[in-house]
Structures are given as C-alpha cells and as structure tokens.
Design an enzyme around this catalytic site. Structure first.
Site, mmCIF file in Angstrom:
data_model
loop_
_atom_site.group_PDB
_atom_site.id
_atom_site.type_symbol
_atom_site.label_atom_id
_atom_site.label_comp_id
_atom_site.label_asym_id
_atom_site.label_seq_id
_atom_site.Cartn_x
_atom_site.Cartn_y
_atom_site.Cartn_z
ATOM 1 N N HIS A 1 7.094 0.229 -2.026
ATOM 2 C CA HIS A 1 5.840 0.008 -1.366
ATOM 3 C C HIS A 1 5.269 1.319 -1.012
ATOM 4 C CE1 HIS A 1 7.554 2.218 2.308
ATOM 5 N NE2 HIS A 1 8.761 1.769 1.753
ATOM 6 N N CYS A 2 3.955 1.184 -0.400
ATOM 7 C CA CYS A 2 3.105 2.460 -0.082
ATOM 8 C C CYS A 2 2.940 2.080 1.333
ATOM 9 C CB CYS A 2 1.810 2.437 -0.952
ATOM 10 S SG CYS A 2 0.866 0.801 -0.632
ATOM 11 N N MET A 3 1.842 2.541 1.964
ATOM 12 C CA MET A 3 1.622 2.661 3.290
ATOM 13 C C MET A 3 1.260 1.272 4.003
ATOM 14 S SD MET A 3 -0.833 5.927 4.265
ATOM 15 C CE MET A 3 -0.756 5.877 6.042
ATOM 16 N N THR A 4 0.672 0.247 3.059
ATOM 17 C CA THR A 4 0.430 -1.027 3.710
ATOM 18 C C THR A 4 0.871 -2.185 2.742
ATOM 19 O OG1 THR A 4 -1.738 -0.820 2.606
ATOM 20 C CG2 THR A 4 -1.615 -0.166 4.944
ATOM 21 N N ARG A 5 1.090 -1.678 1.343
ATOM 22 C CA ARG A 5 1.508 -2.876 0.382
ATOM 23 C C ARG A 5 2.965 -2.875 0.090
ATOM 24 N NH1 ARG A 5 -3.580 -1.540 -3.365
ATOM 25 N NH2 ARG A 5 -4.937 -0.753 -1.901
#
Length: 445
Positions: A20-24
């Site tokens: 994951h990244c910050m939003t996905r």
C-alpha cells in the site's frame, strides 16, 4: 472491506502480493481476469480502482493501512511479500502489452524509490516548517526546544542521499546497502579535500540524480560481476569489485553528468517560471492532475529536492498543489448540486483530507468517474497556479500540499499561498457548478 475485496479479487489463491501507499491498497494478482473490477468499485468505502501493473484500490489515508493489514491477515501474506519468483516477469509482460512508454516506466521506478520515504518527508517537513515559522516570528534561535526541532526535522534531509541510494539499488534488483554507499559517497564532505585531475571534488554535485544513477550502476555491475565470480568467494569479491568500480566511475563521470542534468532541469524550470509567469503557472497546475491520475507525480520528487538543495526551496510545489485545491472546489460544487446520496457520502468522506492536500480520494471517487468535473477542477487549479507563479511562492519541504503546506511556505508568504488556495477552491467551484456537472452524471457513481 477486506473480506469483500478478497471475494472480488478471486480469493486468496489469486493474490500474489499485497502492499500500500498513502491512499491505495496495491494488489498483484496471478490472474487479472478473475478480478471483479465493477464489484470492487461498489464496495462501501472504496473510492476508485486503477488497473495498472498492480491493481490499486483507493480507500483513502488511514483506512489504507488497516485494510491492507486485514487483507494480509486473511491471506496469510506479509505486507510486501512476493510468493512466486516469476511474478516480476509476468508483470513485466503485462506492462509491455499495455504499450507503456519507457519514460512512464522510468517515472514509476522513481516513484517506487520515493514512495516509502514519504511518511518521513512529511513528518520532517512539517516539523521543519513549524521551527522555521517560530524563527521567523522572532523566537531566539538558541532556544533548546527550537534547536531540537530543527535537528529532528532536518535529519532525513541530511541523510536523504543514503535512503534514496538504498531504495534505488533495491528497486533495480541490487544489494540495497551498496546503493546506500553510493549515497554516502555523493554527499560525503571529505570529497572537498580531494583533487581529481587538478580540481577539487564537490560534495553533493549532481544531488539525488547522481545518487540514483550511481545506485542503479551498483545494481547493474553487481549482477554482471556475480555471473563470473565463484560462489565460494562471491560475498567478498562481488561487493568489493562493485563498490570500487562504481564509486570511482561516479567521481569521474556520474557526478559531472548528473551535475549538468540537475543544473539544466532546475535552471530550465526556473527560467520558464520567470519568463512564462502566470501562463507557466496555469499550465503546470492545470496539467498536474493527469500525472496524479496515473501515479507518475512521485517522479517529480527528485526535482523538488534538487531545488531545495540548490536554492533552499522548491518554487513548483505551491503551483502543483493548486491541482488538489481545484478538485476541492469542484467537489463542493457537486455536493451542493447533487441529490445522489452515495455521491454526497463519498464527497463528505473525501473532502477533509482533500483540504489537507490528499486529493486521490476525490480524484478517483468523484471527479474522474464523473468526467467533466475532472476538467473543470483542472481549470480551477490553473487559475490558482497562475496566482502562485506571479507571487513567486515556494516551499521549504515536500510531501504535503493543500492547507498542510502552509507551515512550509518560504519567505513568510503564508497568506499569499493561502489566497492562491482559496482562488483555486473558488474557480474550481464556479467552473464545475456552471459548466461541469449535471445530475444525470451521478448515475455513473
């Protein structure tokens, strides 16, 4: 949410990797055909789905960590773990099938290098911003608490070359610590005491561009050398030859080349802004959302960092930050006009983080699926970008935008930056309210 996602992803047997990244939430699948994309989009809390080399499910900041952890628990996978060795080759073939250009792939690689650093850059940037705000307000710079804040906030920026080198080597399949050595070399202050070909070496020449090039070479040379080295002495000979060869080549060729590249990019952009003024600002802000849309915006991070290394601030970040502000204005206009409950709920959930500069929930959950509001949001951003360019606002750090960027604005231009934000909000609202949204569009959400 994780249980519903798992059902629509073809079950845990179809999942090869979770990250994951910050939003996905980013999921690698064995068989993309088994994924029910339409069903994923309908899950309550999912703001959008992007089909790329990994399937990216947008759920927003904070939620993303919990959903990814729940998916790991359900599948038995560790975060970031890859089950099959051939997944990289499989994904590479899929990318080539989609005709992605080498430039896009390069930007994605750069994004993968910097995405893991974003939480640290955000935290350190805000701490630095608060400390500098206090200094500008007249606080004695010898105050212990202020000195400590500056040390804490500046730590990652002082060692950023090491972290970037580490991640670059890792991204290109090399030993990460050898990439870190490249970062140490490029920024080592001891270089100033050494003369090569009659000239003193310059610590930091080429900046992060030099680090990435050197760390990439570390990965390439290491793999080449390993083919010829007997297994019994591989652990000694391979890193020794790699470090010696690449470090010497870096001082002779990579740093000068990266120095010219760095100078050309930063001076070029600065000249465009100086000459183009409002028009340049409008174009940069108005075209930034498409970069965010395909996840290529992180590829600009080295440019921001080079500006900060050279002149102490980046003049393009406040301009590009207007892209998210235009979206906020567009979303408010849609919220005011629509009667669709699902759409209103998505906007209510995404607006708070939108104001704080995290625009992906609004992008994938609202403006992009609706179509025309995406364009009117870009137009609103362009107006704010033009204002920021004329006012010559700049940022002392990166990793945040929107209201969160205010403490990082250089030269006490906090109010001017905020006015630019409001301009983008207002014009994003006006363009969308009058030209960008009709109620029948909400049926597509």
């Amino acid at each position: 949410m994780a249980i519903e996602m798992l059902e629509r992803l073809g079950g845990k047997e179809n999942i090869a990797r979770i990250a994951h990244c910050m939003t996905r939430v980013r999921v690698s699948l064995y068989d993309q055909q088994k994924a029910d994309i339409a069903g994923l989009k309908k899950i309550d809390g999912v703001m959008g789905v992007i089909e790329d080399e990994t399937l990216q499910i947008v759920v927003g900041p904070g939620v993303v960590n919990k959903v990814a952890a729940a998916l790991c628990e359900l599948t038995g996978l560790e975060l970031g773990e890859v089950i099959e060795e051939d997944m990289a080759a499989q994904k590479k073939a899929e990318i080539q099938k989609r005709n992605q250009t080498p430039f896009k792939r390069l930007l994605r690689k750069i994004g993968s290098i910097f995405i893991p650093l974003i939480p640290g850059l955000v935290a350190s940037g805000i701490i630095n911003g608060i400390a500098n705000f206090a200094k500008n307000a007249g606080v004695d710079p010898t105050e212990t608490w202020l000195q400590l804040l500056l040390i804490i906030g500046g730590g990652i920026f002082a060692s950023l070359g090491i972290l970037v080198g580490f991640n670059t080597a890792k991204e290109f399949g090399g030993t990460p610590v050898l990439g870190a050595i490249a970062g140490i070399l490029v920024f080592n202050p001891a270089l100033a005491d050494v003369k090569l070909f009659g000239e003193a070496l310059t610590p930091g020449r080429g900046g992060l561009f030099a680090v990435m090039l050197a760390a990439w070479l570390m990965a390439v040379i290491e793999k080449r050398v390993r083919k010829f080295v007997p297994n019994a002495v591989d652990i000694i000979v391979t890193p020794l030859v790699t470090v010696l060869v690449v470090c010497l080549f870096t001082l002779i060729a990579v740093q000068p080349l990266a120095g010219w590249l760095s100078l050309g990019i930063t001076d070029g952009i600065k000249a465009v802004l100086d000459i183009g003024g409002a028009v340049a600002g409008a174009v940069l802000a108005g075209t930034f959302l498409p970069l965010v849309m395909v996840g290529l915006h992180h590829g600009l991070t080295p440019i921001h960092m080079e500006f900060i290394n050279k002149i102490g601030s980046t003049p393009i970040l406040p301009i590009l930050a207007m892209a998210g502000a235009g979206q906020v204005g567009a979303a408010i206009a849609i919220f005011v006009k629509t009667k669709n409950k699902r759409l209103r709920n998505i906007i209510k959930g995404a607006l708070p983080v939108g104001f704080l500069g995290i625009g992906e929930p609004l992008l994938y959950g609202v403006t992009l699926p609706l179509g025309r509001p995406f364009l009117t949001a870009c137009l609103g951003a362009a107006v704010g970008g033009a204002f920021q360019a004329v006012m010559k606002t700049a940022a002392l750090g990166i990793g945040v935008s929107g209201l969160s960027l205010i403490p990082l604005i250089a030269g006490n231009k906090y109010i001017l930056y905020f006015i630019g934000l409001v301009i983008s909000y207002v014009f994003g609202f006006i363009f969308t309210y009058f030209f960008g949204f009709k109620e029948e569009m909400a049926e597509n959400i």
